[in-house]
Design an enzyme around this catalytic site. Structure first.
Site, PDB file in Angstrom:
ATOM      1  CD1 TRP A 124      -2.218  -1.984   0.229  1.00 25.92           C
ATOM      2  CD2 TRP A 124      -3.150  -1.079   2.059  1.00 25.92           C
ATOM      3  NE1 TRP A 124      -3.380  -2.682   0.498  1.00 25.92           N
ATOM      4  CE2 TRP A 124      -3.979  -2.146   1.614  1.00 25.92           C
ATOM      5  CE3 TRP A 124      -3.543  -0.367   3.198  1.00 25.92           C
ATOM      6  CZ2 TRP A 124      -5.160  -2.508   2.269  1.00 25.92           C
ATOM      7  CZ3 TRP A 124      -4.724  -0.732   3.852  1.00 25.92           C
ATOM      8  CH2 TRP A 124      -5.517  -1.793   3.384  1.00 25.92           C
ATOM      9  CE  LYS A 125       4.069   1.644  -4.467  1.00 27.56           C
ATOM     10  NZ  LYS A 125       5.073   1.926  -5.455  1.00 27.56           N
ATOM     11  CD  GLU A 281       8.463  -4.637  -6.391  1.00 21.41           C
ATOM     12  OE1 GLU A 281       7.260  -4.855  -6.507  1.00 21.41           O
ATOM     13  OE2 GLU A 281       8.906  -3.691  -5.721  1.00 21.41           O
ATOM     14  N   GLY A 287       5.563   1.946 -10.265  1.00 25.44           N
ATOM     15  CA  GLY A 287       4.773   3.177 -10.196  1.00 25.44           C
ATOM     16  C   GLY A 287       4.873   4.031 -11.443  1.00 25.44           C
ATOM     17  N   GLY A 348       1.635  -2.579  -6.154  1.00 23.76           N
ATOM     18  CA  GLY A 348       1.500  -1.284  -5.502  1.00 23.76           C
ATOM     19  C   GLY A 348       0.149  -0.672  -5.807  1.00 23.76           C
ATOM     20  N   GLY A 349       0.134   0.222  -6.772  1.00 21.22           N
ATOM     21  CA  GLY A 349      -1.061   0.999  -7.106  1.00 21.22           C
ATOM     22  C   GLY A 349      -2.345   0.178  -7.210  1.00 21.22           C
TER      23      GLY A 349
END
Ligand code: PEP
Length: 367
Positions: A124-125, A281, A287, A348-349
């Protein structure tokens, strides 16, 4: 040599280390010492070689159709890119043998992939307040409730851990943190230790994320220390590795990845490695909306596995879950996770929307 050696043949000759290029070689050759010879782009079709020493010979782009080798010593012979129509070893077709090997090898790899449980983890950062975290996980829970062949993990900010653990208690969603410090306790203002996370019931922890390396000066050395601390506390580390764009452009992706694997897992036993997850990654894909193609992801994940095999042996390497991460989304997940060495994703996003995250989980579930 660029010749036509037809119909004549040769007997009891010593032709060691000779180089034949674009030659047509026909006839009978017996009891010759042809060790170390190099045949390039030659036509050996219809020739018969008997009782000859051909150890260490190289046959490159050679037409071997109908050639016969009887009683020869072929140890160490290297045959590449040759025409092998109708070629047989002791009555077994070489083409069929190669086909059989390739299929079994593929099947074997696929079977090993099935043995590894895919892990889809959200990172989720620095997103979501506690009420937002609760709402997202409440929405996600029923959507993925029936999935039991994929490990589902939400790695959330420290402030959301307690909420996330409460909301997901008794479900198939596991909770992870986004980092931990390598010391057990002490004067490290602002840091959280692995023991603190473990005591809460947190299972996973993301380590060495490129944003930590880039913005918070984390190095392979501290990633290694954090990984050891996490393992000592009973957490499952998700260790991120990946090359920068210019490193890929300079063609040193494999060097970078091998170095990270060696340093990040330095002095970590095989038993402990088995508790780790590796996330490949590529930094240029995180991102940015730029995803590695499925083939690029597979290539590097396979390289990571091969590197682990060299360090820990094949059996350990085959048991490790290797994820891909970098702009993975609902649209590209299925192709990425279908690859033999891609065992899920670190997202992530797209993990911030329950529907998108569910689609990615379903891609691994159906894949
Ligand atoms: C990540 O944060 O690990 C990541 C892969 O981010 P994104 O999916 O947004 O590229």
């Amino acid at each position: 040599m660029n010749d036509k050696i037809t119909e004549h043949g040769a007997e009891s000759c010593c032709i060691t280390d000779a180089k034949f290029h674009s030659c047509e070689i026909k006839g009978e050759f017996s009891e010759n010492n042809m060790s170390g010879c190099r045949f390039e782009r030659c036509n050996l079709s219809g020739s018969a070689l008997a009782e000859s020493d051909m150890t260490g010979a190289v046959l490159d782009k050679v037409n071997l159709t109908g050639a016969e080798f009887t009683g020869c010593d072929l140890s160490g012979v290297n045959i590449s890119d040759c025409k092998l129509e109708g070629a047989e070893i002791d009555g077994i077709s070489i083409k069929e043998l190669i086909e059989f090997y390739k299929n079994n090898h593929k099947e074997n790899k696929a079977m090993k992939k099935n043995v590894r449980k895919a892990i889809i983890a959200g990172n989720w950062k620095m997103n979501k307040t506690r009420p937002e975290a609760k709402a997202l996980l409440e929405e996600l829970k029923p959507m993925v409730a029936d999935v039991n062949d994929v490990e589902i993990v939400a790695c959330v900010p420290f402030t959301n851990l307690e909420t996330a653990l409460n909301v997901t208690a008794g479900t198939n969603i596991k909770i992870g943190a986004e980092n931990c410090h390598f010391e057990k306790s002490g004067a490290f203002t602002g840091e959280i230790s692995a023991d603190m996370l473990a005591e809460m019931g947190v299972e996973y922890v993301v380590l060495g994320h490129s944003e930590r390396r880039q913005y918070f000066a984390e190095t392979d050395e501290t990633v290694n220390k954090r990984t050891k601390a996490a393992l000592a506390a009973g957490l499952k580390p998700i260790v991120c590795v990946g090359e920068l764009l210019w490193e890929r452009e300079c063609n040193i992706t494999e060097e970078v990845i091998a170095r990270q694997i060696k340093l990040d897992f330095y002095d970590i036993s095989a038993d402990d490695l088995k508790k780790c997850v590796i996330a490949y990654e590529p930094v240029w894909a995180i991102g940015t909306g730029k995803t590695a193609t499925a083939d690029q992801a597979e290539e590097v994940c396979a390289f990571i596995r091969a590197t682990l095999a060299k360090l820990y042996g094949e059996e350990v390497a085959e048991s490790i879950t290797i994820q891909y991460g970098g702009s993975m989304n609902a649209g590209n997940a299925a192709e990425l996770v279908s690859k033999t060495n891609v065992d899920g994703g670190l997202i992530g996003g797209a993990s911030l929307k329950a529907a998108d995250f569910t689609t990615i989980i379903m891609a691994a579930h159906n894949g």
